[in-house]
Design a protein around this motif. Sequence first.
Motif, PDB file in Angstrom:
ATOM      1  N   GLU A   1     -62.639-110.371  72.262  1.00 13.51           N
ATOM      2  CA  GLU A   1     -63.171-110.555  70.909  1.00 13.51           C
ATOM      3  C   GLU A   1     -62.111-110.198  69.878  1.00 13.51           C
ATOM      4  OE1 GLU A   1     -66.921-109.242  68.059  1.00 13.51           O
ATOM      5  OE2 GLU A   1     -66.292-107.900  69.680  1.00 13.51           O
TER       6      GLU A   1
ATOM      7  N   ARG B   1     -60.666-112.990  67.263  1.00 14.99           N
ATOM      8  CA  ARG B   1     -60.923-112.839  65.824  1.00 14.99           C
ATOM      9  C   ARG B   1     -59.607-112.777  65.044  1.00 14.99           C
ATOM     10  NH1 ARG B   1     -66.034-113.002  64.985  1.00 14.99           N
ATOM     11  NH2 ARG B   1     -67.572-112.111  66.457  1.00 14.99           N
TER      12      ARG B   1
ATOM     13  N   TRP C   1     -58.565-116.435  64.789  1.00 14.14           N
ATOM     14  CA  TRP C   1     -59.411-117.190  63.852  1.00 14.14           C
ATOM     15  C   TRP C   1     -59.099-116.839  62.396  1.00 14.14           C
ATOM     16  CZ3 TRP C   1     -64.295-115.803  67.124  1.00 14.14           C
ATOM     17  CH2 TRP C   1     -64.369-116.681  68.232  1.00 14.14           C
TER      18      TRP C   1
ATOM     19  N   SER D   1     -60.877-124.006  66.092  1.00 12.23           N
ATOM     20  CA  SER D   1     -61.674-122.815  65.767  1.00 12.23           C
ATOM     21  C   SER D   1     -63.148-123.049  66.092  1.00 12.23           C
ATOM     22  CB  SER D   1     -61.520-122.457  64.291  1.00 12.23           C
ATOM     23  OG  SER D   1     -60.206-122.030  64.009  1.00 12.23           O
TER      24      SER D   1
ATOM     25  N   GLN E   1     -65.182-121.013  68.962  1.00 11.20           N
ATOM     26  CA  GLN E   1     -66.328-120.199  68.538  1.00 11.20           C
ATOM     27  C   GLN E   1     -67.592-120.630  69.279  1.00 11.20           C
ATOM     28  OE1 GLN E   1     -66.544-120.228  64.223  1.00 11.20           O
ATOM     29  NE2 GLN E   1     -64.399-119.573  64.055  1.00 11.20           N
TER      30      GLN E   1
ATOM     31  N   VAL F   1     -68.843-117.606  71.511  1.00  8.23           N
ATOM     32  CA  VAL F   1     -69.827-116.876  70.702  1.00  8.23           C
ATOM     33  C   VAL F   1     -71.208-117.532  70.696  1.00  8.23           C
ATOM     34  CG1 VAL F   1     -70.320-115.945  68.410  1.00  8.23           C
ATOM     35  CG2 VAL F   1     -67.958-116.023  69.226  1.00  8.23           C
ATOM     36  N   LYS F   2     -71.245-118.855  70.623  1.00  5.78           N
ATOM     37  CA  LYS F   2     -72.500-119.537  70.308  1.00  5.78           C
ATOM     38  C   LYS F   2     -73.207-120.135  71.515  1.00  5.78           C
ATOM     39  CE  LYS F   2     -70.901-120.490  65.598  1.00  5.78           C
ATOM     40  NZ  LYS F   2     -70.622-121.527  64.568  1.00  5.78           N
TER      41      LYS F   2
END
Length: 301
Positions: A54, A58, A61, A71, A75, A79-80
Amino acid sequence: MVDGAALSASAGGVIVFDRSKNGSGESAGAVTSTTSWNPPACYYAPKYTPEEIESQMRQVWESSAPSPEWSLKTQNYFVKGKPYKDFNKDKEGEGYWWDAYTTEGHEADPAAQDCDEMPFWVDKGDAPPAEIPQAITSEMLAQLAYAEIRVPSTKVELAPEGTTKVNLPTWAWLDTAKFKPVSVTARVPLLGIEATTAAEPVSLKITPGTDDAVTYPVSGACQNADDSIGEPYVRGKAGQTPPCGVKYLRSSGDGSYKLQATVTWKIHWTGTGVNGEQTLPDGTFGAEQDVVVQEIQAVNR
């Protein structure tokens, strides 16, 4: 490996090498495979915890390096929920994010680009995805350990030593009691797997350094027998043909010939989850030494 940005290896050194039984000394060197085989140029192994990846992502990004498309893709990926959610932080301590490593010395090897998958998650105790052929195994550890093998210099014993005569057989031998097998162990402590790759001398190849010479045997390849490659010279054998050696047919003049002595090493390994001893391609390592060859002077009375 993630396209579009460089992730640093926070868990660098995932493979630990034990070189305590390796060859040593200033003249020790790496063996060269007798075939076109090479150790893997890249591999996948544990690299990040959820918190570490992470932090890495980050930073990327928030920089100006990635494109908007990249990006969004990453993500979604990390993340999603496509396929991972929130970097798998709910699995902290239960596994690792695996990513690509490039084998030292193979950075410019095109094969190093074969490890181009996105980082992927593997629970502790689980096998990595079957569709990832470069995932680290004990066999791959053995191959990586092969590249770490160092063997002693190949200076042979000669009789006569240093200076010989035209048409006089020169005996050559190696005391394999001094040429003990060497080995390197590679392990991944995070996974509890390891492999030990060993090398032992099996033959000696003599290359005289000139075409004006003959070797014993004719092939120039002397085999290991009774803890010796070739036979040590003892007084009284000057008129005999050596089982391993060379006879020069012409003087070296004011210089010397570069005799090349190359030892072939048998390579084998054992490792986690593998029954019995396995083989890898033989390796060779050689060195040159000067031999002065003089004409025999006859005196007429």
